[in-house]
Design a protein around this motif. Structure first.
Motif, PDB file in Angstrom:
ATOM      1  N   GLY A 285       0.782  -1.232   0.000  1.00  0.00           N
ATOM      2  CA  GLY A 285       0.000   0.000   0.000  1.00  0.00           C
ATOM      3  C   GLY A 285       0.812   1.279   0.000  1.00  0.00           C
ATOM      4  N   LYS A 286       2.099   1.184  -0.264  1.00  0.00           N
ATOM      5  CA  LYS A 286       2.965   2.361  -0.235  1.00  0.00           C
ATOM      6  C   LYS A 286       3.415   2.735  -1.648  1.00  0.00           C
ATOM      7  N   ARG A 287       3.630   4.046  -1.866  1.00  0.00           N
ATOM      8  CA  ARG A 287       4.160   4.573  -3.128  1.00  0.00           C
ATOM      9  C   ARG A 287       3.411   3.987  -4.323  1.00  0.00           C
ATOM     10  N   LEU A 288       2.100   4.080  -4.275  1.00  0.00           N
ATOM     11  CA  LEU A 288       1.280   3.431  -5.291  1.00  0.00           C
ATOM     12  C   LEU A 288       1.460   4.057  -6.671  1.00  0.00           C
ATOM     13  N   GLY A 289       1.784   5.331  -6.717  1.00  0.00           N
ATOM     14  CA  GLY A 289       2.046   5.953  -8.010  1.00  0.00           C
ATOM     15  C   GLY A 289       3.259   5.333  -8.680  1.00  0.00           C
ATOM     16  N   VAL A 290       4.313   5.123  -7.907  1.00  0.00           N
ATOM     17  CA  VAL A 290       5.524   4.484  -8.426  1.00  0.00           C
ATOM     18  C   VAL A 290       5.217   3.043  -8.834  1.00  0.00           C
ATOM     19  N   VAL A 291       4.426   2.355  -8.015  1.00  0.00           N
ATOM     20  CA  VAL A 291       4.056   0.968  -8.318  1.00  0.00           C
ATOM     21  C   VAL A 291       3.304   0.896  -9.642  1.00  0.00           C
ATOM     22  N   ALA A 292       2.336   1.795  -9.830  1.00  0.00           N
ATOM     23  CA  ALA A 292       1.543   1.780 -11.055  1.00  0.00           C
ATOM     24  C   ALA A 292       2.423   2.001 -12.277  1.00  0.00           C
ATOM     25  N   ALA A 293       3.325   2.968 -12.192  1.00  0.00           N
ATOM     26  CA  ALA A 293       4.203   3.274 -13.329  1.00  0.00           C
ATOM     27  C   ALA A 293       5.137   2.103 -13.632  1.00  0.00           C
ATOM     28  N   HIS A 294       5.698   1.511 -12.580  1.00  0.00           N
ATOM     29  CA  HIS A 294       6.628   0.396 -12.763  1.00  0.00           C
ATOM     30  C   HIS A 294       5.895  -0.804 -13.357  1.00  0.00           C
ATOM     31  N   ALA A 295       4.688  -1.097 -12.848  1.00  0.00           N
ATOM     32  CA  ALA A 295       3.924  -2.232 -13.359  1.00  0.00           C
ATOM     33  C   ALA A 295       3.569  -2.032 -14.831  1.00  0.00           C
ATOM     34  N   ALA A 296       3.190  -0.812 -15.196  1.00  0.00           N
ATOM     35  CA  ALA A 296       2.850  -0.526 -16.595  1.00  0.00           C
ATOM     36  C   ALA A 296       4.077  -0.703 -17.497  1.00  0.00           C
ATOM     37  N   GLU A 297       5.237  -0.239 -17.021  1.00  0.00           N
ATOM     38  CA  GLU A 297       6.467  -0.386 -17.804  1.00  0.00           C
ATOM     39  C   GLU A 297       6.812  -1.865 -17.987  1.00  0.00           C
ATOM     40  N   LEU A 298       6.644  -2.658 -16.910  1.00  0.00           N
ATOM     41  CA  LEU A 298       6.907  -4.093 -17.002  1.00  0.00           C
ATOM     42  C   LEU A 298       5.943  -4.773 -17.967  1.00  0.00           C
ATOM     43  N   ALA A 299       4.687  -4.335 -17.977  1.00  0.00           N
ATOM     44  CA  ALA A 299       3.705  -4.919 -18.892  1.00  0.00           C
ATOM     45  C   ALA A 299       4.153  -4.736 -20.343  1.00  0.00           C
ATOM     46  N   GLY A 300       4.645  -3.540 -20.667  1.00  0.00           N
ATOM     47  CA  GLY A 300       5.133  -3.302 -22.022  1.00  0.00           C
ATOM     48  C   GLY A 300       6.323  -4.183 -22.361  1.00  0.00           C
ATOM     49  N   ARG A 301       7.238  -4.331 -21.399  1.00  0.00           N
ATOM     50  CA  ARG A 301       8.419  -5.150 -21.641  1.00  0.00           C
ATOM     51  C   ARG A 301       8.038  -6.613 -21.851  1.00  0.00           C
ATOM     52  N   LEU A 302       7.112  -7.112 -21.035  1.00  0.00           N
ATOM     53  CA  LEU A 302       6.688  -8.507 -21.156  1.00  0.00           C
ATOM     54  C   LEU A 302       5.929  -8.751 -22.452  1.00  0.00           C
ATOM     55  N   THR A 303       5.162  -7.762 -22.899  1.00  0.00           N
ATOM     56  CA  THR A 303       4.477  -7.886 -24.185  1.00  0.00           C
ATOM     57  C   THR A 303       5.499  -8.042 -25.307  1.00  0.00           C
ATOM     58  N   ASP A 304       6.535  -7.223 -25.277  1.00  0.00           N
ATOM     59  CA  ASP A 304       7.592  -7.315 -26.291  1.00  0.00           C
ATOM     60  C   ASP A 304       8.292  -8.668 -26.253  1.00  0.00           C
ATOM     61  N   LEU A 305       8.371  -9.254 -25.073  1.00  0.00           N
ATOM     62  CA  LEU A 305       9.038 -10.551 -24.921  1.00  0.00           C
ATOM     63  C   LEU A 305       8.111 -11.719 -25.259  1.00  0.00           C
TER      64      LEU A 305
END
Length: 818
Positions: A285-305
């Motif tokens: 439940g901490k730094r949720l803005g950072v979590v959201a951005a990081h998760a979205a970036e990972l989603a793009g990377r995993l899609t490419d993979l």
């Protein structure tokens, strides 16, 4: 050259046993004799990759390619494909393996191994059917070649596919079949199959058991130097910690896995590990803005993979983090219109949960209900496919959150009918399936027999004041073995429908049902009569749990003891204070609707251990406690048979057991009476099967850590909860007059386990047992009065209410339907 060939074969044997370091040494020795041997270069490349030296592996293959012949071209393509899998370059790997297979028709051994590797690639990508086809062909070739180890690996792979498809019993069966071969032919593979078993147990919700498997594997991987598999085990350990709610451990394990994958140059698996870590960060439940951005970036990377399932899971983490921050617009953008065809069940559940949370954020109650219901239906389908009660009573963390979302919306809605529906949908679901008998294969029967003999030995040693630590450890080991065998039982895929609000109201007659629920640490009571229903807000669950724990402590302290008068007064006064506190929290708010009616209690969580008959409002009142309204109604559908086949059993080392049983036998007249050496497990089970009324005066033990082995002591060993499930026809009515075997372990979703629960699951309609320690001397008169009431035609709850009036502090409860 003969020496080089011998070294090559020695290296292959080591590699196939899961010993890449030994294999690499043999291959290097062979290359010193024959430096241009393509097969030696190829095999050393495999060993180096297994050791984490993928760069060196590719360099060796490049050198081998320059020396390739038509006979070795297929061999080199398949090896390159395997190395590409290990570094996460899945699409390139598939091309290599597809090219290799037609070139390997004249080399059935290498062809079989290539099929095994391509199956692994298909499995990683979620392509179950082509994976199974390759594994079937590999297994056939292995059998033709007489290679048990290769067959075991194909079976191992099939188990992974079954797990991917959600068939946990079949997966565990295959993993165990493979493990048996590995134990004698490939011990280096034992930690690998342990990780697979852990994944299956994680999917089943058995976090502690999964952690045990992983701890075994992680302790052994450093010896084998299987770096990729070691990293995968670290990742799975992180996922287990996350599911168990240990967020700090989850982040630590995931970070270690990510680092190890990156050292190997495997960015694909490193990204999957990063998603696990970001899921743990979201849960904190901490730094949720950072979590959201990081998760979205990972989603793009995993899609490419090319990992669509993992990409969708990362997007859903981003969506949920946005919702927690109130950013509804961004959250919508991260939730796909539909899950992909290769999305795993967990991802589909996560999507339903995200949509339910989106509904809560936008005030769309219909969306909450629709998505929470759809997710719970997926879980019910999963449960219907397992036969083990141990697995049926587990709930994944996503399942808990879905049930919580639906119930919270129902409580907010306030309609008694809607709340009732959600309570029934989310509690005691294991009762909705046909009882499944445990395995009765020779190995299991032998393990149960040894456990019974050793448990008897442990009990005898305890009574003599000389505890047998070795026997106790062996008992724990056997219990684990027997449980694991039970996990392999499959269900029928069928389930019973939940009771409807109307059906329950119609069946209540003059009785009142009080169905308790908890949400956000607060208790609620849904009070239902045939004429009306009302939702009542109660107090804190923590307050009730604390009062209840102290009450149990006081009851145990006073039970059957001659205490100094001053101390006895202190304890009795404390008991009364605890009962008054429980009354204030649980009964006073609903008292206006109770009148003088019979009461049916549907407890939640710790309330399963309340001795309801001791509460002032309930003393002398017929009270029945049932796991759910649906379970109660199902039992009401079959009237309790009049006592006709009676069984009375007296266990050893209980002063008044024989007198109690003989006194009851006089009340009933004819019936089976088992005393002394005649009260064996076998004779008891034979007489118990199909009888109408059974009464046990025997020491009982509620095993909190392993409730399938809660037990009653008989002359030749324990009668265990596990044994009850072997009955062809469960007794209609059972009385357990000693100890506290009415206690249960309550799992998430109000799933109960214990000796009393085992009887109810097996089909027993009514169980009378105690939720706290019983004064065995005082219980004799209570039990005699109870049975006289039954013979006079009174229903169990009525007979018990009257009988307990003659002795104070009798914590007996009537469970089931009465």
């Amino acid at each position: 050259m003969t020496r080089a060939r011998d070294l090559h074969q020695r290296g292959l044997n080591a590699l196939n046993r899961g010993r890449p370091l030994l294999g690499a040494r043999a291959f290097r020795a062979g290359l010193r004799i024959a430096p241009d041997d393509v097969r030696l270069l190829n095999s050393l490349a495999a060993a180096e990759a297994a050791l984490g030296n993928t760069g060196q592996g590719f360099a060796l293959l490049d050198r081998a390619d320059q020396l390739a012949t038509p006979e070795t071209a297929g061999l080199l393509r398949q090896q390159r494909g395997l190395l590409l899998i290990l570094v996460g370059r899945m699409d390139e790997a598939l091309v290599c393996l597809d090219q290799a297979i037609p070139l390997l028709r004249r080399d059935p051994l290498v062809l079989a191994r290539t099929l095994l590797n391509r199956a692994m690639l298909h499995q990683i990508a979620g392509r179950v059917r082509p994976a199974l086809a390759d594994l079937e062909r590999c297994e056939r070739l292995g059998r033709e070649l007489g290679l048990d180890r290769l067959v075991a690996k194909a079976v191992h792979g099939r188990g992974s596919c079954e797990l991917l498809a959600g068939n946990i019993p079949a997966a565990l069966r295959d993993f165990d079949r493979a493990r048996v071969v590995y134990e004698s032919h490939a011990d280096g593979m034992l930690p690998v199959v342990a990780v697979e078993r852990a994944r299956a147990l994680l999917a089943a919700g058995l976090h502690s058991d999964a952690a045990t498997e992983l701890d075994y594997a992680l302790a052994r991987f450093p010896r084998t130097r299987m770096d990729q598999e070691h990293a995968e085990a670290l990742l799975t350990r992180a996922q287990v910690a996350l599911a168990a709610g240990d967020l700090t451990a989850a982040k630590t394990w995931a970070s270690r896995a990510e680092s190890r994958f990156r050292r190997r140059g495997n960015e694909t698996w490193a990204a999957v590990a990063a998603v696990t870590k970001v899921r743990a960060e979201f849960k904190s439940g901490k730094r949720l803005g950072v979590v959201a951005a990081h998760a979205a970036e990972l989603a793009g990377r995993l899609t490419d993979l090319g990992l669509q399932n993992d990409a969708e899971a990362a997007e859903l983490v981003a969506a949920r983090a946005c919702l927690a921050r109130g950013d509804i617009g961004k959250a919508r953008g991260h939730i796909r219109a539909r899950s992909g065809p290769k999305s795993l069940p967990e991802t589909r559940l996560m999507r339903r949960l995200a949509l339910a949370e989106l509904g809560a954020a936008t005030g769309d109650r219909r969306a909450i209900f629709a998505n929470a219901r759809a997710g719970l239906d997926l879980l019910r389908d999963h449960r219907s496919r397992v036969g083990s009660l141990d697995l049926r009573t587990t709930t994944t963390s996503l399942g808990r959150e879905l049930a919580r979302a639906g119930l919270a919306a129902a409580l907010d809605h306030g309609s008694p009918a809607v709340v009732f529906g959600w309570l029934e949908r989310s509690r005691a679901q294991a009762f909705r399936f046909q009882p499944a008998r445990p395995p009765d294969d020779d190995d299991t029967v032998e393990a149960v027999a040894e456990l019974r003999q050793l448990a008897h030995q442990v009990r005898t040693a305890e009574l003599a004041g000389k505890p047998d630590a070795d026997a106790r450890r062996r008992c724990a080991q056997l219990e684990r073995v027997i449980r694991a065998r039970g996990w392999q039982a499959e269900g029928t895929g069928e389930h019973f429908a939940d009771a409807t609000f109307g059906q329950v109201r119609a069946a209540l007659g003059d009785a009142t049902m009080v169905s308790y629920a908890s949400a956000d640490g607060r208790l609620w009571a849904l009070v239902i009569t045939s004429a009306r229903a009302r939702l009542v807000r109660l107090g804190s669950l923590a307050t009730v749990s604390e009062s209840l724990a102290k009450l149990h402590s006081d009851l145990d302290a006073s039970c059957g003891r001659q205490l100094p008068a001053a101390l006895d007064r202190v304890i009795k006064a404390s008991i009364q204070r605890r009962l008054e506190a429980l009354t204030r929290e649980l009964v006073e708010p609903v008292r206006p609707m109770l009148g003088d009616s019979d009461v049916v209690i549907i407890p939640t969580g710790a309330l399963s251990a309340v001795p309801w008959g001791l509460l002032p409002d309930m003393t002398g009142r017929p009270v029945t406690v049932s796991p759910s309204a649906s379970t109660w109604l199902a039992g009401r559908g079959t009237e309790l048979s009049a006592p006709s086949r009676w069984l009375f059993v007296a266990g050893p080392d209980l002063a008044h057991a024989d007198d109690e049983v003989l006194q009851l036998a006089k009340v009933y007249g004819e019936g089976a009476v088992l005393l002394g050496p005649d009260a064996t497990v076998a004779s008891t089970l034979q007489a118990l099967d199909g009888c109408t009324t059974a009464h046990f005066a025997a020491h009982g033990h509620h095993e909190r850590e392993n409730v399938l082995f809660s037990r009653l002591d008989l002359s030749d060993g324990p009668l265990m909860a596990y044994d009850i499930h072997q009955l062809q026809s469960a007794p209609a009515h059972v009385v357990l007059s000693s100890c506290d075997v009415g206690q249960t372990v309550v799992r998430n979703g109000d799933e109960i386990l214990g000796f009393t629960a085992a009887l109810l699951y097996s089909g027993t309609k009514t169980v009378v047992s105690s939720v706290a320690s019983v004064d065995d001397d005082a219980a004799v008169d209570v039990m005699a009065a109870y049975h006289r009431g039954l013979l006079q035609g009174r229903r169990p709850a009525h007979a018990l209410a009257d009988a307990t009036l003659i002795q104070p502090l009798m914590p007996f409860v009537c469970f089931g339907s009465s």
